[in-house]
Design a protein around this motif. Structure first.
Motif, PDB file in Angstrom:
ATOM      1  N   VAL A 133     -18.499  12.590  21.035  1.00 20.57           N
ATOM      2  CA  VAL A 133     -17.703  13.144  22.129  1.00 20.57           C
ATOM      3  C   VAL A 133     -17.212  12.029  23.037  1.00 20.57           C
ATOM      4  N   SER A 134     -18.110  11.063  23.299  1.00 20.91           N
ATOM      5  CA  SER A 134     -17.748   9.983  24.204  1.00 20.91           C
ATOM      6  C   SER A 134     -16.755   9.028  23.531  1.00 20.91           C
ATOM      7  N   ARG A 135     -16.949   8.761  22.247  1.00 19.49           N
ATOM      8  CA  ARG A 135     -16.060   7.828  21.544  1.00 19.49           C
ATOM      9  C   ARG A 135     -14.647   8.388  21.425  1.00 19.49           C
ATOM     10  N   TYR A 136     -14.548   9.680  21.095  1.00 16.81           N
ATOM     11  CA  TYR A 136     -13.222  10.243  20.839  1.00 16.81           C
ATOM     12  C   TYR A 136     -12.669  11.035  22.032  1.00 16.81           C
ATOM     13  N   ASP A 137     -13.305  10.883  23.215  1.00 13.46           N
ATOM     14  CA  ASP A 137     -12.834  11.554  24.429  1.00 13.46           C
ATOM     15  C   ASP A 137     -12.578  13.039  24.222  1.00 13.46           C
ATOM     16  N   VAL A 162     -18.393  19.447  26.931  1.00 17.68           N
ATOM     17  CA  VAL A 162     -18.595  18.101  27.455  1.00 17.68           C
ATOM     18  C   VAL A 162     -19.637  18.054  28.574  1.00 17.68           C
TER      19      VAL A 162
END
Lengths: 447, 447
Positions: free
Chosen positions: A219-223, A242
């Motif tokens: 989730v954090s890598r691909y926003d 999120v």
């Protein structure tokens, strides 16, 4: 300001009407309200829940932390609890039931409507820290053959009961995930367009068994603002939003930070004395064992120290500096390994760099120490020995500071927990050994 | 799998067509593509950017990390760069320009259209780690007197160029923020309803000077998907989206973790030797100074040690265990203080608990050590002294482990950086002092 609010709330509980209470609850955020009542006794909490509207009670249960949630639930009978559940997201209900004692959990689940019961029992099967354990079943899925206009009808109908609608998931007739649509694209497309023609076929998703840490990384890598959880056959089971991912990130970091300091992640300032002893003492006893190892190393050189007592004061500098430098290396590695494993072939360059760093830092710190020790103890050779021992021990600290976390990670263990133990054992034992060993060799020049 | 992709990409760069390249870029996520080309030399990166469509180039620049971004920008002339900027969010452009050398930054800004130039220059004024520094100016604001239907027209028009539309901000004629509307509510409301009547008047917002850490706390506490940034007069200046907040959380935690280990947050495995020495050596030299303090404490007792050499081996156990126990206390405090300050009056209970914990852990570890030391050195009093000294030093570790972080926080400094230095100074100096002092007092029983 919070004190004012607590006073006002206490007034309302004792003398106010349901309307007063409702107005008060509306004026604060649920999570702030939860904090206000966290210190109340059971009786007062009972009064509070009696005054609360059902939907407000649901929002409070969603925001309260695990402990408060259980205390609130304790004041409610099963009927009231089920009414509140009616307003809550399934993932929050599951979270809560997971903390119940088994008896009450079964009781409550048996009272649910059969549809809800099935969903909840299914969700309860997933481990708490897996994708399945943190997903919600409230999401919007659209069939690919719907038009934009029909899709908007679906969103109008289901949307208000879901958490995220910015990303909509597209499924085929077998409910398998085949794409996603950004609501912004949907809104600005002509009303007769088919969903299948504006969807993005490549969707990043996880399986229910995926570890929550892995979910957070994606989730954090691909926003992403949500990530779908799918079965092996790509049937969509739920989504993770999120805000839950942020909780995971915070929790995982807290773990690393506390574990590197030798504390359990369950511990906080409020932990009872008895619990703290139970959680911290084992770590101290392991450290004690390594301290004895270091102590016995010194004991080996008792006859050397007896000849030059000054050695006992200086040896602590060498061992201590090894620990400090090694902790720097370990910190860098633990941080790097939290992002994923390192292949052996990628280790070579940074490993050689750490060794070079240990040599340079050791030479500088050793020179400074030597230059001070020489005049203080009026012996040039003592200064020279400190200089050499410091270089040696900082090389040891680089070696172990780098390899210990990497090896622990390869063994699928957590580098944050055990790295410092092995590191300080090495820097203490070898630090004393190198310094006192050199002193034995140079003895003719020291006495 | 990544290796395969690198091979394929290299083939396309050397022999493929623009279409091949475009197809390849579409098949991967921009951030994964960024990682693939991170190790390429300048010449190959130049070839890549030449093959790229302008909007793809923009998405690559948005996802690449600071270093790669600058290297890519270096291969582009100003005209191409401005075309790419046309597809990018303003906060990303500002981020990027902030890393440019001053000359090129001015050059590029001067070539912008005057409207963009004004926005960019304004954004560049905010510190990089403030709300203003991370906000984007692309958001949807609605006037309160619009109908739902008119609002949907605005969203259709502006939405595709913004990052988040799940929350829409409502402003009055003076552009001041007066409320927010959840898109889910908007979509399910009748088309003639006025926005003013369905908006939520209470909006959590920040000012541009607010520290990014504070922003992250608010977004995480209240589960927001975006937070508006407003001026003193509540004129809305921009919004901060949750994906940027995740980056802030990760960054702040990394800082705490690395700083507690005595490493700069800028350091990673790839940092050059020269840079690493520059960043780590100062910390080691500060530690060296405290190591000398401890060493001089031992020197004070040289005559005592000369009489009973065994003391030199045992004293390291006492001082080391103080450091270990104190680090546990510091870890708990640093984690707690990262969530916000603690009032003095709230300190009393946990402080007394830490002291009690120090006593209990000290008594247990002291008893274990004493029981081993007694037969090994064949002296009961030596065991007794270790027992007492261990209790004393673990009380010291509780005292300093608790008070040092709290006091540092009160001084508005970062507890993660300096706490361990003061702690280990205290546990080393006082650990040696207590143990060797007791030994001096009991000397008649030891020799």
């Amino acid at each position: 300001m919070d004190d004012e609010k607590t006073v006002r709330l206490n007034e309302i509980i004792d003398h106010g009407s349901i309307e007063d209470f409702h107005q008060f609850y509306d004026s604060v955020e649920p999570i702030d309200f939860a904090q206000l009542i966290a210190d109340f006794d059971e009786e007062t909490i009972d009064k509070v829940t009696t005054l609360m509207a059902d939907d407000d009670l649901a929002s409070l249960l969603e925001e309260a932390d695990d402990g408060l949630r259980i205390r609130i639930a304790y004041t409610l009978n099963n009927e009231r609890l089920l009414i509140a559940f009616g307003y809550m997201q399934k993932d929050d209900i599951v979270d809560m039931l997971g903390d119940f004692e088994v008896g009450r959990r079964k009781e409550v689940i048996n009272l649910m409507r059969s549809g809800d019961r099935k969903i909840i029992t299914d969700l309860l099967k997933y481990p708490e820290e897996s994708a399945g354990g943190i997903m919600t079943t409230a999401y919007v899925s659209l069939k690919a053959n719907l038009t934009v206009s029909q899709s908007l009808d679906v969103i109008r109908e289901i949307g208000p009961r879901t958490e995220v609608i910015e990303t909509l998931y597209v499924v085929n007739d077998a409910k398998r995930l085949i794409g996603s649509v950004d609501l912004k694209i949907l809104l600005s497309s002509p009303r007769t367009t088919m969903i299948g023609s504006i969807m993005e076929p490549h969707v990043i998703c996880v399986e229910p068994e995926t570890d929550q840490e892995e979910v957070a990384k994606l989730v954090s890598r691909y926003d992403l603002n949500a990530i779908p959880v799918v079965s092996k056959k790509r049937v969509i089971l739920g989504i993770i939003t999120v805000d839950d991912v942020i909780d995971v990130i915070v929790q995982e970091y807290d773990e690393d930070l506390l574990q590197m300091g030798g504390v359990s992640r369950e511990e906080s300032l409020d932990t009872t004395l008895h619990e703290s002893v139970r959680m911290r003492l084992p770590w101290l006893l392991i450290n004690l064992a390594t301290a004895f190892l270091a102590s016995f190393t010194v004991k080996l050189f008792e006859s050397t120290i007896a000849k030059v007592v000054a050695l006992s004061a200086i040896m602590t500098i060498v061992s201590g500096m090894g620990g400090n430098a090694g902790t720097q290396t370990v910190s860098i590695l633990v941080r790097r390994l939290a992002q994923g494993d390192i292949a052996w072939e990628d280790c070579r360059k940074p490993f050689l760099k750490e060794l070079a760093l240990g040599f340079v830092d050791g030479a500088v710190c050793g020179a400074v120490t030597g230059v001070i020790v020489w005049p203080v103890y009026k012996n040039f050779y003592l200064g020279l020995i400190v200089f050499l021992a410091m270089i040696g021990n900082l090389l040891v600290s680089s070696l172990f500071g780098f390899l210990v976390p990497v090896i622990i990670k390869k063994l699928h263990w957590d580098p944050a927990i055990a790295s410092t133990i092995f590191l300080t054992t090495a820097t203490d034992v070898l630090g004393f050994f190198i310094f006192l060993g050199l002193a034995s060799l140079f003895m003719p020049f020291l006495v």
